[in-house]
Design a protein around this motif. Structure first.
Motif, mmCIF file in Angstrom:
data_model
loop_
_atom_site.group_PDB
_atom_site.id
_atom_site.type_symbol
_atom_site.label_atom_id
_atom_site.label_comp_id
_atom_site.label_asym_id
_atom_site.label_seq_id
_atom_site.Cartn_x
_atom_site.Cartn_y
_atom_site.Cartn_z
ATOM 1 N N ALA A 190 0.189 -0.786 6.498
ATOM 2 C CA ALA A 190 -0.066 -0.838 5.060
ATOM 3 C C ALA A 190 1.159 -0.337 4.309
ATOM 4 O O ALA A 190 1.703 0.715 4.625
ATOM 5 C CB ALA A 190 -1.281 0.016 4.711
ATOM 6 N N ALA A 191 1.602 -1.101 3.321
ATOM 7 C CA ALA A 191 2.854 -0.784 2.632
ATOM 8 C C ALA A 191 2.712 -1.146 1.157
ATOM 9 O O ALA A 191 1.650 -1.584 0.691
ATOM 10 C CB ALA A 191 4.018 -1.549 3.269
ATOM 11 N N HIS A 192 3.778 -0.967 0.411
ATOM 12 C CA HIS A 192 3.810 -1.367 -0.994
ATOM 13 C C HIS A 192 5.211 -1.837 -1.355
ATOM 14 O O HIS A 192 6.201 -1.257 -0.926
ATOM 15 C CB HIS A 192 3.367 -0.224 -1.919
ATOM 16 C CG HIS A 192 4.075 1.070 -1.684
ATOM 17 N ND1 HIS A 192 3.544 2.096 -0.934
ATOM 18 C CD2 HIS A 192 5.293 1.506 -2.088
ATOM 19 C CE1 HIS A 192 4.397 3.099 -0.885
ATOM 20 N NE2 HIS A 192 5.467 2.775 -1.575
ATOM 21 N N ALA A 193 5.258 -2.917 -2.124
ATOM 22 C CA ALA A 193 6.536 -3.451 -2.581
ATOM 23 C C ALA A 193 7.066 -2.692 -3.784
ATOM 24 O O ALA A 193 8.264 -2.759 -4.075
ATOM 25 C CB ALA A 193 6.389 -4.939 -2.930
ATOM 26 N N ASP A 194 6.200 -1.986 -4.488
ATOM 27 C CA ASP A 194 6.588 -1.217 -5.666
ATOM 28 C C ASP A 194 6.612 0.268 -5.299
ATOM 29 O O ASP A 194 5.565 0.853 -4.989
ATOM 30 C CB ASP A 194 5.590 -1.462 -6.795
ATOM 31 C CG ASP A 194 6.032 -0.813 -8.102
ATOM 32 O OD1 ASP A 194 7.070 -0.134 -8.099
ATOM 33 O OD2 ASP A 194 5.331 -0.986 -9.113
ATOM 34 N N PRO A 195 7.779 0.918 -5.315
ATOM 35 C CA PRO A 195 7.849 2.340 -4.935
ATOM 36 C C PRO A 195 6.988 3.262 -5.791
ATOM 37 O O PRO A 195 6.710 4.395 -5.383
ATOM 38 C CB PRO A 195 9.342 2.670 -5.093
ATOM 39 C CG PRO A 195 10.045 1.358 -4.992
ATOM 40 C CD PRO A 195 9.104 0.353 -5.598
ATOM 41 N N HIS A 234 -6.024 1.939 -4.072
ATOM 42 C CA HIS A 234 -4.751 1.741 -4.764
ATOM 43 C C HIS A 234 -3.774 0.892 -3.949
ATOM 44 O O HIS A 234 -2.667 0.635 -4.403
ATOM 45 C CB HIS A 234 -4.103 3.093 -5.072
ATOM 46 C CG HIS A 234 -4.890 3.932 -6.034
ATOM 47 N ND1 HIS A 234 -5.173 3.523 -7.320
ATOM 48 C CD2 HIS A 234 -5.479 5.153 -5.899
ATOM 49 C CE1 HIS A 234 -5.876 4.455 -7.938
ATOM 50 N NE2 HIS A 234 -6.082 5.449 -7.097
ATOM 51 N N TRP A 235 -4.194 0.475 -2.775
ATOM 52 C CA TRP A 235 -3.349 -0.401 -1.959
ATOM 53 C C TRP A 235 -3.474 -1.832 -2.465
ATOM 54 O O TRP A 235 -4.573 -2.324 -2.690
ATOM 55 C CB TRP A 235 -3.790 -0.300 -0.497
ATOM 56 C CG TRP A 235 -3.039 -1.203 0.433
ATOM 57 C CD1 TRP A 235 -1.714 -1.190 0.710
ATOM 58 C CD2 TRP A 235 -3.609 -2.252 1.221
ATOM 59 N NE1 TRP A 235 -1.412 -2.168 1.630
ATOM 60 C CE2 TRP A 235 -2.557 -2.837 1.962
ATOM 61 C CE3 TRP A 235 -4.902 -2.753 1.387
ATOM 62 C CZ2 TRP A 235 -2.762 -3.898 2.844
ATOM 63 C CZ3 TRP A 235 -5.103 -3.793 2.263
ATOM 64 C CH2 TRP A 235 -4.040 -4.352 2.975
ATOM 65 N N GLN A 236 -2.346 -2.508 -2.649
ATOM 66 C CA GLN A 236 -2.320 -3.823 -3.260
ATOM 67 C C GLN A 236 -2.236 -4.977 -2.260
ATOM 68 O O GLN A 236 -1.940 -6.108 -2.641
ATOM 69 C CB GLN A 236 -1.131 -3.917 -4.223
ATOM 70 C CG GLN A 236 -1.228 -2.991 -5.421
ATOM 71 C CD GLN A 236 -2.393 -3.375 -6.319
ATOM 72 O OE1 GLN A 236 -2.480 -4.490 -6.808
ATOM 73 N NE2 GLN A 236 -3.297 -2.433 -6.541
ATOM 74 N N GLY A 237 -2.484 -4.701 -0.987
ATOM 75 C CA GLY A 237 -2.504 -5.781 -0.007
ATOM 76 C C GLY A 237 -1.170 -6.081 0.640
ATOM 77 O O GLY A 237 -1.048 -7.057 1.386
ATOM 78 N N ASP A 238 -0.131 -5.276 0.377
ATOM 79 C CA ASP A 238 1.173 -5.498 1.001
ATOM 80 C C ASP A 238 1.171 -4.945 2.424
ATOM 81 O O ASP A 238 0.625 -3.866 2.685
ATOM 82 C CB ASP A 238 2.280 -4.808 0.199
ATOM 83 C CG ASP A 238 2.363 -5.326 -1.227
ATOM 84 O OD1 ASP A 238 2.007 -6.501 -1.441
ATOM 85 O OD2 ASP A 238 2.786 -4.567 -2.118
ATOM 86 N N ILE A 239 1.799 -5.679 3.346
ATOM 87 C CA ILE A 239 1.911 -5.222 4.726
ATOM 88 C C ILE A 239 3.333 -5.443 5.224
ATOM 89 O O ILE A 239 4.079 -6.268 4.684
ATOM 90 C CB ILE A 239 0.923 -5.944 5.666
ATOM 91 C CG1 ILE A 239 1.158 -7.460 5.636
ATOM 92 C CG2 ILE A 239 -0.498 -5.604 5.323
ATOM 93 C CD1 ILE A 239 0.325 -8.217 6.648
ATOM 94 N N ALA A 240 3.707 -4.689 6.226
ATOM 95 C CA ALA A 240 4.991 -4.866 6.916
ATOM 96 C C ALA A 240 4.694 -5.093 8.384
ATOM 97 O O ALA A 240 3.918 -4.345 8.988
ATOM 98 C CB ALA A 240 5.885 -3.646 6.717
ATOM 99 N N ILE A 241 5.290 -6.128 8.947
ATOM 100 C CA ILE A 241 5.032 -6.524 10.335
ATOM 101 C C ILE A 241 6.297 -6.340 11.153
ATOM 102 O O ILE A 241 7.386 -6.725 10.712
ATOM 103 C CB ILE A 241 4.553 -7.985 10.408
ATOM 104 C CG1 ILE A 241 3.278 -8.175 9.586
ATOM 105 C CG2 ILE A 241 4.335 -8.421 11.845
ATOM 106 C CD1 ILE A 241 2.850 -9.614 9.442
ATOM 107 N N ASP A 242 6.156 -5.772 12.324
ATOM 108 C CA ASP A 242 7.313 -5.603 13.205
ATOM 109 C C ASP A 242 6.827 -5.393 14.632
ATOM 110 O O ASP A 242 5.642 -5.173 14.878
ATOM 111 C CB ASP A 242 8.181 -4.422 12.759
ATOM 112 C CG ASP A 242 9.599 -4.515 13.304
ATOM 113 O OD1 ASP A 242 9.915 -5.527 13.958
ATOM 114 O OD2 ASP A 242 10.393 -3.578 13.108
#
Length: 544
Positions: free
Chosen positions: A205-210, A154-162
């Motif tokens: 691993a993240a998501h842009a849609d809550p 269900h992960w759509q490929g969004d990531i957060a980098i820091d």
């Protein structure tokens, strides 16, 4: 099981194989002891690892793994066995050390600077790449297992980098003496705080849609430990490139303003080449920058009609000057009025990085656009005499609902190029740091950026909690960049395992299934460095 699956044990055994003399304490048991100590005590100190593998294992496990044992009451025997354990760790560190040097006493500051420059220079690059590969083999072992068990479906490929601080046990540099961590330095955090040690670039691993919250484990997908503020763009690309070889899915990639300011060839272009869509915030000076391209107004990564009202363009600076979301919301609503003036992208980026944008005449009432249409061969579409009041689309598309542009009396051919032509080509060098798929400060951008950034902050918070304690320098005392890299990777690997167990408990499944591969579940091979550098395409990227 995960340690064996990561490939780290095989790589360590290959390093030890050519060494002369007796084999000594098995390096696989050293690494296993550190993983167990990290899981049970949130510590990666050698004494805790030795205690976990020697006295914290069952008799059956000691027999199966051939773990050396001793009488806990015999202090001399315990010390002798610990010395063997410690020597095995030291051999691994020395074999991976790109710049061997004295670590028992502080060197002169000039010598420390030379060592730090050598660590970050071209001569150490092969050894540094090897170290980064071994560290990411550990970090991605739970990630590859999650992909194999379809826990990330269900992960759509969004990531957060820091980048987060990894404090060091060693004391900082002084004017005369270098730190025992020669390549470490000050990591500056928001608010002016600082920590002496290293920086770790993470991809979470993240998501842009809550709406997708809780549907997949929020794993840390990659990690690089490095000197603070050195090659931030390359490190962000590296963790993204490793991930791009493990899955074909691409989504948004969010990063803070420190990454937006990097050179486009170091961050923006490589991330886009991998198939990710950057979601970036801008600094005050970037928002205030306004240029002209093909006659259009170029600002905040977008192109606007030359006749765009100044009051609407100034809203961007007002939004940047706000202090909180409460002040931004009304200004963001006013910014919707500028959308009819924005040039429309006609097609995706070509092989040279150029894009084609069309005049926003379909959203405006512009005399110049009408004159241009009359000069063309196309037949003008009649204006509907009756408006369908019940149809929002019909009301919005009627010319009476569009803003009217006031234009001066300038003859055709002397007007801006974007007005004489129905579309223009925008080269890759135009606003390379600021162009993004989701326009800055739109509702969709704000939702995606806020959601993605919350995930990386949440990942940092988990790593620095009492259960993981990445911020606790006293629980990671072995010195040297190699030691700090491997121990940080073990810490993140264990946190990924804990996150998998946490996700499976919330899903009402057995936590043990997160580590066991069954029939039909194949583990993706870890990508080698040449493949990562060569392959930048073959991605399925979501459209915003």
């Amino acid at each position: 099981m995960l340690l064996q699956r990561s490939g780290m044990l095989q790589a360590a055994e290959e390093l030890f194989a050519p060494l002369p003399g007796p084999r000594g304490y098995p390096i696989r048991l050293v690494l296993l002891g550190l993983v167990c100590a990290c899981y049970e005590k949130a510590s990666t100190n050698l004494d805790d690892g030795f205690e976990a593998i020697t006295f914290g294992t069952s008799e059956g496990l000691r027999h199966d793994l051939a773990i050396p044992t001793c009488d806990i009451e015999d202090q001399d025997a315990v010390n002798a066995l610990y010395n063997r354990f410690h020597r095995a760790w030291n051999r691994l560190v020395k074999l991976l050390d790109a710049v061997p040097h004295e670590r028992r006493s502080r060197l002169p500051r000039s010598e420390g600077r030379r060592i730090a420059a050598a660590w970050n220079g071209p001569t150490s690059e092969p050894a540094l790449r090897r170290l980064e590969e071994l560290a990411n083999r550990l970090v991605t072992a739970p990630v590859r297992t999650a992909f194999a068990k379809r826990l990330m479906r269900h992960w759509q490929g969004d990531i957060a980098i820091d980048t987060t601080a990894v404090p060091s046990w060693a004391r900082p540099h002084t004017r005369k003496r270098s730190s025992l961590e020669a390549s470490a330095n000050w990591h500056y955090k928001g608010g002016g705080e600082r920590e002496f040690g290293y920086s770790a670039t993470l991809a979470v691993a993240a998501h842009a849609d809550p709406v997708r919250a809780g549907r997949y484990p929020q794993l840390i997908m990659g990690m690089i430990l490095h000197t603070p503020e050195k090659e931030m763009g390359r490190h962000a690309w590296y963790v993204s490139a490793i991930l791009s070889q493990l899955t074909h899915v691409r989504g948004f990639a969010a990063a803070d303003r420190a990454y937006t300011k990097l050179r486009p060839k170091d961050f923006h272009q490589p991330i886009r080449a991998l198939g990710f869509m950057p979601v970036l915030d801008f600094s005050k000076t970037q928002v205030e920058t306004e240029t002209s391209h093909q006659g259009a107004i170029a600002t905040v990564g977008r192109l606007f009609c030359p006749r765009t009202p100044r009051r609407l363009l100034d809203l961007y600076q007002q939004v940047r000057g706000t202090k909180n979301e409460r002040e931004r919301l009304p200004l963001r609503e006013q910014l919707q009025q500028i959308e009819p003036y924005a040039l429309v992208r006609k097609a995706t980026t070509d092989e040279r990085g150029n894009e084609r944008y069309s005049c926003p005449a379909a959203k405006l009432n512009c005399p110049w656009a009408r004159e241009r249409e009359q000069r063309g061969a196309g037949e003008k579409r009649p204006v509907p005499a009756v408006i369908e009041v019940d149809s929002p689309l019909a009301r919005a598309s009627h010319p009476a609902a569009r803003p009217t542009v006031e234009v001066p009396n300038v003859p055709f051919g002397e007007r801006p190029k974007c007005c004489d032509q129905s579309s223009v080509t925008v080269q890759a060098h135009v606003m390379p740091r600021m162009r993004q798929e989701l326009p800055w400060q739109t509702t969709s951008w704000a939702l995606a950026y806020r959601s993605l950034r919350s995930h990386i902050e949440g990942g940092n918070g988990r790593l620095k909690s009492v259960d993981v304690a990445l911020h606790a320098r006293e629980k990671r005392q072995p010195r040297g960049r190699v030691a700090q890299t491997l121990l940080t990777a073990i810490t993140i690997m264990v946190e990924n395992v804990i996150e998998l167990e946490r996700f499976l408990r919330a899903s009402k499944e057995k936590a043990g299934t997160a580590l066991d591969l069954h029939v039909g579940e194949a583990l993706a091979p870890y990508p080698t460095l040449p493949e990562v550098h060569a392959r930048t395409g073959t991605a399925i990227s979501r459209s915003p």
